[in-house]
Design a protein around this motif. Structure first.
Motif, PDB file in Angstrom:
ATOM      1  N   MET A   1       0.801  -1.190   0.000  1.00  0.00           N
ATOM      2  CA  MET A   1       0.000   0.000   0.000  1.00  0.00           C
ATOM      3  C   MET A   1       0.851   1.264   0.000  1.00  0.00           C
ATOM      4  SD  MET A   1      -3.014  -0.586  -0.254  1.00  0.00           S
ATOM      5  CE  MET A   1      -3.489  -2.086  -0.933  1.00  0.00           C
ATOM      6  N   LEU A   2       2.170   1.111  -0.128  1.00  0.00           N
ATOM      7  CA  LEU A   2       3.059   2.252  -0.195  1.00  0.00           C
ATOM      8  C   LEU A   2       2.683   3.163  -1.358  1.00  0.00           C
ATOM      9  CD1 LEU A   2       5.598   3.770   0.707  1.00  0.00           C
ATOM     10  CD2 LEU A   2       6.909   2.284  -0.802  1.00  0.00           C
ATOM     11  N   ALA A   3       2.288   2.596  -2.477  1.00  0.00           N
ATOM     12  CA  ALA A   3       1.946   3.382  -3.658  1.00  0.00           C
ATOM     13  C   ALA A   3       0.813   4.354  -3.366  1.00  0.00           C
ATOM     14  CB  ALA A   3       1.569   2.460  -4.805  1.00  0.00           C
ATOM     15  N   MET A   4      -0.135   3.966  -2.561  1.00  0.00           N
ATOM     16  CA  MET A   4      -1.259   4.841  -2.255  1.00  0.00           C
ATOM     17  C   MET A   4      -0.834   5.993  -1.357  1.00  0.00           C
ATOM     18  SD  MET A   4      -4.317   2.236  -1.580  1.00  0.00           S
ATOM     19  CE  MET A   4      -5.213   1.476  -2.901  1.00  0.00           C
ATOM     20  N   ALA A   5       0.194   5.790  -0.551  1.00  0.00           N
ATOM     21  CA  ALA A   5       0.627   6.813   0.381  1.00  0.00           C
ATOM     22  C   ALA A   5       1.480   7.884  -0.285  1.00  0.00           C
ATOM     23  CB  ALA A   5       1.406   6.173   1.529  1.00  0.00           C
ATOM     24  N   LEU A   6       2.014   7.605  -1.466  1.00  0.00           N
ATOM     25  CA  LEU A   6       2.883   8.555  -2.137  1.00  0.00           C
ATOM     26  C   LEU A   6       2.076   9.561  -2.946  1.00  0.00           C
ATOM     27  CD1 LEU A   6       5.598   6.119  -3.530  1.00  0.00           C
ATOM     28  CD2 LEU A   6       5.808   7.640  -1.560  1.00  0.00           C
ATOM     29  N   PRO A   8       1.558  12.006  -6.275  1.00  0.00           N
ATOM     30  CA  PRO A   8       1.872  11.722  -7.682  1.00  0.00           C
ATOM     31  C   PRO A   8       3.319  12.048  -8.045  1.00  0.00           C
ATOM     32  CG  PRO A   8      -0.280  12.742  -7.514  1.00  0.00           C
ATOM     33  CD  PRO A   8       0.335  12.775  -6.132  1.00  0.00           C
ATOM     34  N   ALA A   9       3.862  13.137  -7.517  1.00  0.00           N
ATOM     35  CA  ALA A   9       5.254  13.496  -7.816  1.00  0.00           C
ATOM     36  C   ALA A   9       6.213  12.467  -7.232  1.00  0.00           C
ATOM     37  CB  ALA A   9       5.570  14.887  -7.263  1.00  0.00           C
ATOM     38  N   ALA A  10       5.951  12.032  -6.015  1.00  0.00           N
ATOM     39  CA  ALA A  10       6.810  11.023  -5.388  1.00  0.00           C
ATOM     40  C   ALA A  10       6.677   9.689  -6.106  1.00  0.00           C
ATOM     41  CB  ALA A  10       6.454  10.871  -3.911  1.00  0.00           C
ATOM     42  N   TRP A  11       5.476   9.371  -6.570  1.00  0.00           N
ATOM     43  CA  TRP A  11       5.252   8.115  -7.301  1.00  0.00           C
ATOM     44  C   TRP A  11       6.099   8.095  -8.575  1.00  0.00           C
ATOM     45  CZ3 TRP A  11       3.604   3.419  -6.654  1.00  0.00           C
ATOM     46  CH2 TRP A  11       3.262   2.652  -7.756  1.00  0.00           C
ATOM     47  N   ALA A  12       6.138   9.234  -9.287  1.00  0.00           N
ATOM     48  CA  ALA A  12       6.929   9.321 -10.509  1.00  0.00           C
ATOM     49  C   ALA A  12       8.405   9.110 -10.208  1.00  0.00           C
ATOM     50  CB  ALA A  12       6.693  10.661 -11.195  1.00  0.00           C
ATOM     51  N   ASP A  13       8.868   9.643  -9.070  1.00  0.00           N
ATOM     52  CA  ASP A  13      10.264   9.450  -8.674  1.00  0.00           C
ATOM     53  C   ASP A  13      10.566   7.985  -8.391  1.00  0.00           C
ATOM     54  OD1 ASP A  13      10.754  12.144  -8.931  1.00  0.00           O
ATOM     55  OD2 ASP A  13      10.495  12.560  -6.787  1.00  0.00           O
ATOM     56  N   GLU A  14       9.592   7.254  -7.876  1.00  0.00           N
ATOM     57  CA  GLU A  14       9.775   5.847  -7.563  1.00  0.00           C
ATOM     58  C   GLU A  14       9.834   4.979  -8.805  1.00  0.00           C
ATOM     59  OE1 GLU A  14      10.210   4.306  -4.495  1.00  0.00           O
ATOM     60  OE2 GLU A  14      10.480   6.366  -3.807  1.00  0.00           O
ATOM     61  N   GLU A  15       9.189   5.382  -9.884  1.00  0.00           N
ATOM     62  CA  GLU A  15       9.127   4.602 -11.116  1.00  0.00           C
ATOM     63  C   GLU A  15      10.289   4.952 -12.039  1.00  0.00           C
ATOM     64  OE1 GLU A  15       5.380   4.981 -13.066  1.00  0.00           O
ATOM     65  OE2 GLU A  15       4.369   3.763 -11.573  1.00  0.00           O
ATOM     66  N   GLN A  61       8.668 -24.227 -24.741  1.00  0.00           N
ATOM     67  CA  GLN A  61       7.878 -23.156 -25.349  1.00  0.00           C
ATOM     68  C   GLN A  61       8.296 -21.802 -24.784  1.00  0.00           C
ATOM     69  OE1 GLN A  61       5.170 -23.616 -27.665  1.00  0.00           O
ATOM     70  NE2 GLN A  61       6.179 -25.612 -27.757  1.00  0.00           N
ATOM     71  N   SER A  62       8.346 -20.827 -25.652  1.00  0.00           N
ATOM     72  CA  SER A  62       8.559 -19.449 -25.219  1.00  0.00           C
ATOM     73  C   SER A  62       7.288 -18.969 -24.538  1.00  0.00           C
ATOM     74  CB  SER A  62       8.870 -18.570 -26.432  1.00  0.00           C
ATOM     75  OG  SER A  62       8.839 -17.208 -26.079  1.00  0.00           O
ATOM     76  N   LEU A  63       7.430 -18.458 -23.320  1.00  0.00           N
ATOM     77  CA  LEU A  63       6.277 -17.927 -22.601  1.00  0.00           C
ATOM     78  C   LEU A  63       6.174 -16.414 -22.757  1.00  0.00           C
ATOM     79  CD1 LEU A  63       6.347 -19.939 -19.267  1.00  0.00           C
ATOM     80  CD2 LEU A  63       5.021 -20.399 -21.337  1.00  0.00           C
ATOM     81  N   ARG A  64       7.256 -15.712 -22.483  1.00  0.00           N
ATOM     82  CA  ARG A  64       7.178 -14.256 -22.504  1.00  0.00           C
ATOM     83  C   ARG A  64       8.582 -13.661 -22.506  1.00  0.00           C
ATOM     84  NH1 ARG A  64       2.539 -11.138 -22.234  1.00  0.00           N
ATOM     85  NH2 ARG A  64       1.712 -12.878 -21.091  1.00  0.00           N
ATOM     86  N   LEU A  65       8.738 -12.589 -23.246  1.00  0.00           N
ATOM     87  CA  LEU A  65       9.931 -11.759 -23.205  1.00  0.00           C
ATOM     88  C   LEU A  65       9.530 -10.472 -22.506  1.00  0.00           C
ATOM     89  CD1 LEU A  65      12.872 -11.097 -24.127  1.00  0.00           C
ATOM     90  CD2 LEU A  65      11.839 -10.087 -26.184  1.00  0.00           C
ATOM     91  N   ARG A  66      10.295 -10.083 -21.508  1.00  0.00           N
ATOM     92  CA  ARG A  66      10.032  -8.834 -20.777  1.00  0.00           C
ATOM     93  C   ARG A  66      11.345  -8.073 -20.657  1.00  0.00           C
ATOM     94  NH1 ARG A  66       5.000  -8.321 -20.991  1.00  0.00           N
ATOM     95  NH2 ARG A  66       3.756  -8.099 -19.151  1.00  0.00           N
ATOM     96  N   CYS A  67      11.273  -6.779 -20.921  1.00  0.00           N
ATOM     97  CA  CYS A  67      12.449  -5.921 -20.810  1.00  0.00           C
ATOM     98  C   CYS A  67      12.103  -4.688 -19.983  1.00  0.00           C
ATOM     99  CB  CYS A  67      12.934  -5.477 -22.187  1.00  0.00           C
ATOM    100  SG  CYS A  67      13.454  -6.818 -23.268  1.00  0.00           S
ATOM    101  N   SER A  68      13.057  -4.248 -19.194  1.00  0.00           N
ATOM    102  CA  SER A  68      12.876  -3.010 -18.438  1.00  0.00           C
ATOM    103  C   SER A  68      13.674  -1.903 -19.114  1.00  0.00           C
ATOM    104  CB  SER A  68      13.323  -3.183 -16.987  1.00  0.00           C
ATOM    105  OG  SER A  68      14.712  -3.446 -16.903  1.00  0.00           O
ATOM    106  N   VAL A  69      13.124  -0.693 -19.031  1.00  0.00           N
ATOM    107  CA  VAL A  69      13.738   0.475 -19.650  1.00  0.00           C
ATOM    108  C   VAL A  69      13.715   1.613 -18.644  1.00  0.00           C
ATOM    109  CG1 VAL A  69      13.614   2.104 -21.580  1.00  0.00           C
ATOM    110  CG2 VAL A  69      12.867  -0.262 -21.909  1.00  0.00           C
ATOM    111  N   GLU A  70      14.840   2.306 -18.523  1.00  0.00           N
ATOM    112  CA  GLU A  70      14.872   3.477 -17.652  1.00  0.00           C
ATOM    113  C   GLU A  70      14.031   4.576 -18.306  1.00  0.00           C
ATOM    114  OE1 GLU A  70      18.084   5.908 -14.978  1.00  0.00           O
ATOM    115  OE2 GLU A  70      18.753   5.082 -16.880  1.00  0.00           O
ATOM    116  N   ARG A  71      13.030   4.995 -17.590  1.00  0.00           N
ATOM    117  CA  ARG A  71      12.049   5.939 -18.139  1.00  0.00           C
ATOM    118  C   ARG A  71      12.696   7.230 -18.644  1.00  0.00           C
ATOM    119  NH1 ARG A  71       6.572   6.621 -17.506  1.00  0.00           N
ATOM    120  NH2 ARG A  71       6.392   5.182 -15.781  1.00  0.00           N
ATOM    121  N   ALA A  72      13.619   7.787 -17.923  1.00  0.00           N
ATOM    122  CA  ALA A  72      14.183   9.090 -18.269  1.00  0.00           C
ATOM    123  C   ALA A  72      15.157   9.038 -19.440  1.00  0.00           C
ATOM    124  CB  ALA A  72      14.887   9.692 -17.046  1.00  0.00           C
TER     125      ALA A  72
END
Length: 151
Positions: A1-6, A8-15, A61-72
């Motif tokens: 529930m940390l996400a609810m306590a942040l 919007p500006a703090a949430w963006a910093d977390e992502e 079988q291939s299930l899923r390819l997932r990649c992370s990208v730095e937002r900024a």
């Protein structure tokens, strides 16, 4: 529930990182990423029978390819390609089917600082070869090379 306590500006910093389908913004990379993932799955299916699928796990079988990208910055964090396979056998005494199932989480051999655009360019532009065999930016390794260390 940390996400609810942040706020919007703090949430963006977390992502700091997002899924590649959400880069540069919410679901803007969806089609491009899934088109590439489908191509890679076809490439894997084409090589599986002569390579990875020759073992007890002949139905990988291939299930899923997932990649992370730095937002900024658009720099990739990592890519994980998940696979599953099983081996089944019938017990001749009691008729029960025995299953040995496995899941593999294979990390792509990305070079540090690889941008998502360079990643796409390397794999989408590999018309003379399968995308799975295309050298990844900043390295001589391919996604196939990453799979040989994993599967």
């Amino acid at each position: 529930m940390l996400a609810m306590a942040l706020s919007p500006a703090a949430w963006a910093d977390e992502e700091k990182y997002v899924d590649a389908i959400h880069y540069p913004d919410n679901e803007e990379g969806w089609s491009r990423f899934y088109d590439l993932a489908e191509r890679l799955t076809r490439d894997f299916d084409a090589v599986c029978g002569d390579t990875f699928c020759e073992s007890d796990y002949s139905n990988i079988q291939s299930l899923r390819l997932r990649c992370s990208v730095e937002r900024a910055t658009g720099v990739m964090g990592e890519c994980i390609w998940t696979f599953a396979g099983s081996y089944e056998d019938v017990d001749p005494v009691n008729g029960r089917v025995q299953v040995d199932a496995r899941v593999w989480n294979c990390k792509a051999p990305l070079a540090a600082g690889t941008s998502i655009e360079h990643f796409y360019a390397a794999l989408e532009g590999s018309h003379l070869m399968d995308a799975i065999d295309a050298p990844l930016p900043g390295t001589k390794l391919s996604l196939y090379d990453g799979l040989t260390d994993c599967l």
